[in-house]
Design an enzyme around this catalytic site. Structure first.
Site, PDB file in Angstrom:
ATOM      1  N   ASP A 100      -8.084  -5.361   0.299  1.00 45.64           N
ATOM      2  CA  ASP A 100      -8.437  -6.410  -0.566  1.00 45.64           C
ATOM      3  C   ASP A 100      -8.130  -7.816  -0.557  1.00 45.64           C
ATOM      4  O   ASP A 100      -8.223  -8.331  -1.306  1.00 45.64           O
ATOM      5  CB  ASP A 100      -7.933  -5.400  -1.875  1.00 45.64           C
ATOM      6  CG  ASP A 100      -8.744  -4.550  -2.182  1.00 45.64           C
ATOM      7  OD1 ASP A 100     -10.068  -4.201  -2.087  1.00 45.64           O
ATOM      8  OD2 ASP A 100      -7.370  -3.493  -2.856  1.00 45.64           O
ATOM      9  N   HIS A 124       1.127  -1.446   0.114  1.00 48.61           N
ATOM     10  CA  HIS A 124       0.194   0.079   0.220  1.00 48.61           C
ATOM     11  C   HIS A 124       1.264   1.806   0.036  1.00 48.61           C
ATOM     12  O   HIS A 124       1.391   1.075   0.373  1.00 48.61           O
ATOM     13  CB  HIS A 124      -1.003   0.017   1.066  1.00 48.61           C
ATOM     14  CG  HIS A 124      -2.439   0.839   1.314  1.00 48.61           C
ATOM     15  ND1 HIS A 124      -1.374   2.335   1.506  1.00 48.61           N
ATOM     16  CD2 HIS A 124      -3.491   1.120   0.771  1.00 48.61           C
ATOM     17  CE1 HIS A 124      -3.034   2.920   1.740  1.00 48.61           C
ATOM     18  NE2 HIS A 124      -4.040   2.044   0.452  1.00 48.61           N
TER      19      HIS A 124
HETATM   20  N1  CMC Z   1       4.185  -7.355  -4.789  1.00 46.43           N
HETATM   21  C1  CMC Z   1       5.580  -8.007  -4.989  1.00 46.43           C
HETATM   22  N2  CMC Z   1       6.153  -6.250  -5.024  1.00 46.43           N
HETATM   23  C2  CMC Z   1       5.578  -5.366  -4.495  1.00 46.43           C
HETATM   24  C3  CMC Z   1       4.069  -5.079  -4.545  1.00 46.43           C
HETATM   25  C4  CMC Z   1       3.786  -6.302  -4.257  1.00 46.43           C
HETATM   26  N3  CMC Z   1       2.252  -6.669  -4.637  1.00 46.43           N
HETATM   27  N4  CMC Z   1       3.507  -4.205  -3.721  1.00 46.43           N
HETATM   28  C5  CMC Z   1       4.668  -2.917  -3.693  1.00 46.43           C
HETATM   29  N5  CMC Z   1       5.648  -4.354  -4.289  1.00 46.43           N
HETATM   30  C6  CMC Z   1       7.742  -3.757  -4.559  1.00 46.43           C
HETATM   31  C7  CMC Z   1       7.839  -2.717  -5.476  1.00 46.43           C
HETATM   32  O1  CMC Z   1       8.213  -3.414  -6.524  1.00 46.43           O
HETATM   33  C8  CMC Z   1       9.102  -2.131  -4.582  1.00 46.43           C
HETATM   34  O2  CMC Z   1       9.745  -2.753  -4.820  1.00 46.43           O
HETATM   35  P1  CMC Z   1      11.439  -1.550  -5.113  1.00 46.43           P
HETATM   36  O3  CMC Z   1      11.520  -0.934  -3.827  1.00 46.43           O
HETATM   37  O4  CMC Z   1      12.631  -3.165  -5.087  1.00 46.43           O
HETATM   38  O5  CMC Z   1      11.379  -0.776  -6.595  1.00 46.43           O
HETATM   39  C9  CMC Z   1       8.333  -1.824  -3.763  1.00 46.43           C
HETATM   40  O6  CMC Z   1       7.807  -3.089  -3.061  1.00 46.43           O
HETATM   41  C10 CMC Z   1       7.789  -0.222  -3.716  1.00 46.43           C
HETATM   42  O7  CMC Z   1       6.148  -0.431  -4.378  1.00 46.43           O
HETATM   43  P2  CMC Z   1       5.542   0.683  -4.867  1.00 46.43           P
HETATM   44  O8  CMC Z   1       5.004   0.210  -6.614  1.00 46.43           O
HETATM   45  O9  CMC Z   1       6.850   1.648  -5.430  1.00 46.43           O
HETATM   46  O10 CMC Z   1       4.923   0.959  -3.724  1.00 46.43           O
HETATM   47  P3  CMC Z   1       3.344   2.010  -4.809  1.00 46.43           P
HETATM   48  O11 CMC Z   1       3.175   3.057  -3.647  1.00 46.43           O
HETATM   49  O12 CMC Z   1       4.136   3.042  -5.794  1.00 46.43           O
HETATM   50  O13 CMC Z   1       2.232   0.980  -4.871  1.00 46.43           O
HETATM   51  C11 CMC Z   1       0.278  -0.513  -4.613  1.00 46.43           C
HETATM   52  C12 CMC Z   1       1.200   0.691  -4.279  1.00 46.43           C
HETATM   53  C13 CMC Z   1      -0.536  -0.799  -4.149  1.00 46.43           C
HETATM   54  C14 CMC Z   1       0.043  -0.014  -5.960  1.00 46.43           C
HETATM   55  C15 CMC Z   1       1.409  -1.435  -4.733  1.00 46.43           C
HETATM   56  O14 CMC Z   1       2.007  -1.857  -3.584  1.00 46.43           O
HETATM   57  C16 CMC Z   1       0.821  -2.643  -5.410  1.00 46.43           C
HETATM   58  O15 CMC Z   1       0.560  -2.329  -6.972  1.00 46.43           O
HETATM   59  N6  CMC Z   1      -0.293  -3.573  -4.856  1.00 46.43           N
HETATM   60  C17 CMC Z   1      -0.823  -4.853  -5.171  1.00 46.43           C
HETATM   61  C18 CMC Z   1      -1.911  -4.539  -6.026  1.00 46.43           C
HETATM   62  C19 CMC Z   1      -2.819  -4.391  -4.687  1.00 46.43           C
HETATM   63  O16 CMC Z   1      -2.718  -4.765  -4.322  1.00 46.43           O
HETATM   64  N7  CMC Z   1      -3.714  -3.200  -4.924  1.00 46.43           N
HETATM   65  C20 CMC Z   1      -4.492  -2.863  -3.486  1.00 46.43           C
HETATM   66  C21 CMC Z   1      -3.747  -1.119  -2.715  1.00 46.43           C
HETATM   67  S1  CMC Z   1      -5.166  -1.135  -2.053  1.00 46.43           S
HETATM   68  C22 CMC Z   1      -6.762  -0.700  -2.149  1.00 46.43           C
HETATM   69  C23 CMC Z   1      -6.980   0.240  -2.665  1.00 46.43           C
HETATM   70  O17 CMC Z   1      -6.405   1.257  -2.923  1.00 46.43           O
HETATM   71  O18 CMC Z   1      -7.604   0.305  -3.033  1.00 46.43           O
END
Ligand code: CMC
Length: 434
Positions: free
Chosen positions: A369, A309
């Site tokens: 989720d 998140h």
């Molecule tokens: N699986 C594997 N690696 C992950 C995941 C994941 N689900 N989420 C984040 N990471 C890694 C990412 O690759 C990055 O690694 P590095 O620092 O080595 O590059 C690090 O963790 C930080 O991630 P980010 O993508 O830069 O973080 P963000 O804040 O931009 O993204 C997120 C947040 C929710 C989009 C992301 O965690 C994600 O894609 N999660 C899976 C989708 C999901 O469950 N979404 C629902 C979010 S909660 C409800 C809502 O908002 O509606």
């Protein structure tokens, strides 16, 4: 508003600008950079809004480090235990808990606005039978703007309140009809004798040929899930609603834009993606570690859906509560083998991931989720309806945030700038000379 300041200095010219530093009631202090462009001639750069507070708000507080979520100052755990979705709607809209008669009036008004204009119902026939219900919902909520515009003054608080009532009341009807259309089932009208979530289940599942009594366990679980999804500060869909609404656009159209933003798998679409992932894992017969390894592999686009998140760097407090509801419901309902297997896989995956260095280092925990989809499946709700339910629950957050923005005399049209890195001053070449 602030006695404290921060000075920003341009080291190349020595020029400085001193800007206010605000102290919120909770959360990190906020630097007001509004005058930086005027004073220094520079924009600030923050793709993805990693460090940017886009507005000031008194609706929802969340502390991602501690895993805290509060609506109007009330911790989500207390509301989940003691309140109901419609009481939470009242709280969000009015900034206080209602007296008994106020809540009764509120429920009564919502209940009496659940019908759609008959012309709206004919809209559904225009959608292909296999349309995703989120596509139908974006269209139908946008279409509400064509029904309620003549006498609406978005700068009048009473009119905004009427808009909120209409949306909260009609959303379950719009959502359920999306499902009925996709399944070729007859449309079912709302029934005022039922409560909010019972009515939704009735419109989803009843058939004209048989008596239908909504299961109170399911209605209660759905109500709880709706409370937990009601608002979440300035997330992607809420920010979209605010940005669209900042041009004084019709609020139904602004909410439709929020629904579009919610649909993506990185946001509300994750609940559907989680269950699809768990089914894939179970069908593959491969060890869980394979999927965890794929999620860690930067050359593989696969991510553990329902994990991570932007704000929570701790267990998402909503996920904790939803995990409990999930256990309770599967227990009370005597889950099918398939449902139980999905829950077992989810729990095993959570355990493997939470012990894995990659997830630990990055503070990646299950989010809201991760378990909600399993509950929806147990309710008999098809996967493509999961995000629709999220949208139905979040509507109160969107419309409250929109209304707060409209009542703020200092708010302006949202208009970000950019760091331009494209070509400049090219000379047009006629097509036969290129
Ligand atoms: N699986 C594997 N690696 C992950 C995941 C994941 N689900 N989420 C984040 N990471 C890694 C990412 O690759 C990055 O690694 P590095 O620092 O080595 O590059 C690090 O963790 C930080 O991630 P980010 O993508 O830069 O973080 P963000 O804040 O931009 O993204 C997120 C947040 C929710 C989009 C992301 O965690 C994600 O894609 N999660 C899976 C989708 C999901 O469950 N979404 C629902 C979010 S909660 C409800 C809502 O908002 O509606």
């Amino acid at each position: 508003m602030s006695d404290e300041t921060v000075t920003i200095r341009d080291n190349s010219t020595g020029k400085e600008v001193t800007v206010p530093l605000y102290t919120p009631t909770a959360g990190p202090k906020v630097i007001d950079i509004g005058s930086v462009y005027k004073e220094l001639g520079y924009f600030t750069y923050d793709p993805g809004f990693m460090s940017t507070a886009s507005c000031s708000s008194a609706i929802t507080f969340l502390d991602g480090g501690e895993g805290v979520l509060q609506y109007r100052g009330y911790p989500i755990e207390q509301l989940a235990e003691n309140s109901s979705y419609l009481e939470v709607c009242y709280l969000l809209l009015n900034d206080r808990l209602p007296q008994k008669d106020e809540l009764d009036d509120f429920i009564n008004t919502v209940t009496r606005h659940t019908m759609l204009h008959e012309a709206m119902i004919r809209f559904y026939q225009g959608f292909r039978r296999d349309a995703h219900p989120m596509a139908i919902m974006v269209g139908c909520v946008g279409a509400l703007s064509a029904f309620y515009h003549d006498h609406m003054d978005i700068h009048n608080p009473e009119h905004r309140m009427i808009t909120a009532f209409r949306l909260i009341a009609k959303m379950p009807t719009i959502a359920a009809l999306s499902y009925r259309h996709a399944n070729g089932k007859p449309f079912v009208y709302p029934r005022n004798a039922l409560n909010y979530t019972e009515n939704f289940l009735h419109m989803m599942f009843s058939m004209p040929t048989e008596e239908y009594t909504p299961n109170p366990l399911l209605a209660k679980a759905l109500d709880l899930i709706m409370i937990l999804h009601a608002d979440h500060e300035q997330n992607a869909s809420t920010s979209t609603v605010r940005l669209a609404g900042s041009s004084d656009a019709n609020p139904f159209a602004a909410v439709a834009s929020g629904i579009a933003a919610l649909w993506g798998p990185a946001h509300g679409g994750a609940n559907e993606a989680v269950v699809r992932m768990l089914i894939d894992i179970n069908r593959s017969g491969k060890p869980l570690q394979d999927f965890v390894d794929r999620a860690k592999d930067k050359n593989d686009p696969f991510r553990l859906m329902g994990f991570g998140h932007r704000v929570y760097k701790n267990y998402d407090p909503r996920a904790k509560l939803i995990r409990e509801i999930c256990h309770q419901l599967l227990n009370d309902m005597e889950a099918t083998d398939e449902q139980q297997k999905l829950l077992d896989t989810a729990m095993a995956l959570e355990k493997v991931a939470l012990e894995d260095e990659y997830f630990v280092e990055r503070n990646l925990y299950p989010n809201v989720d991760f378990y909600s989809g399993i509950i929806f499946l147990a309710m008999g709700i098809p996967m493509n309806m999961f995000t629709v339910i999220f949208a139905m629950a979040r509507t109160i957050g969107w419309i409250t945030q929109w209304s707060e923005m409209m009542s703020d005399e200092t708010s302006k049209i949202g208009r970000p700038r950019q760091l331009y890195n494209g070509a400049i001053d090219l000379k047009y070449v006629p097509i036969d000379q290129r």
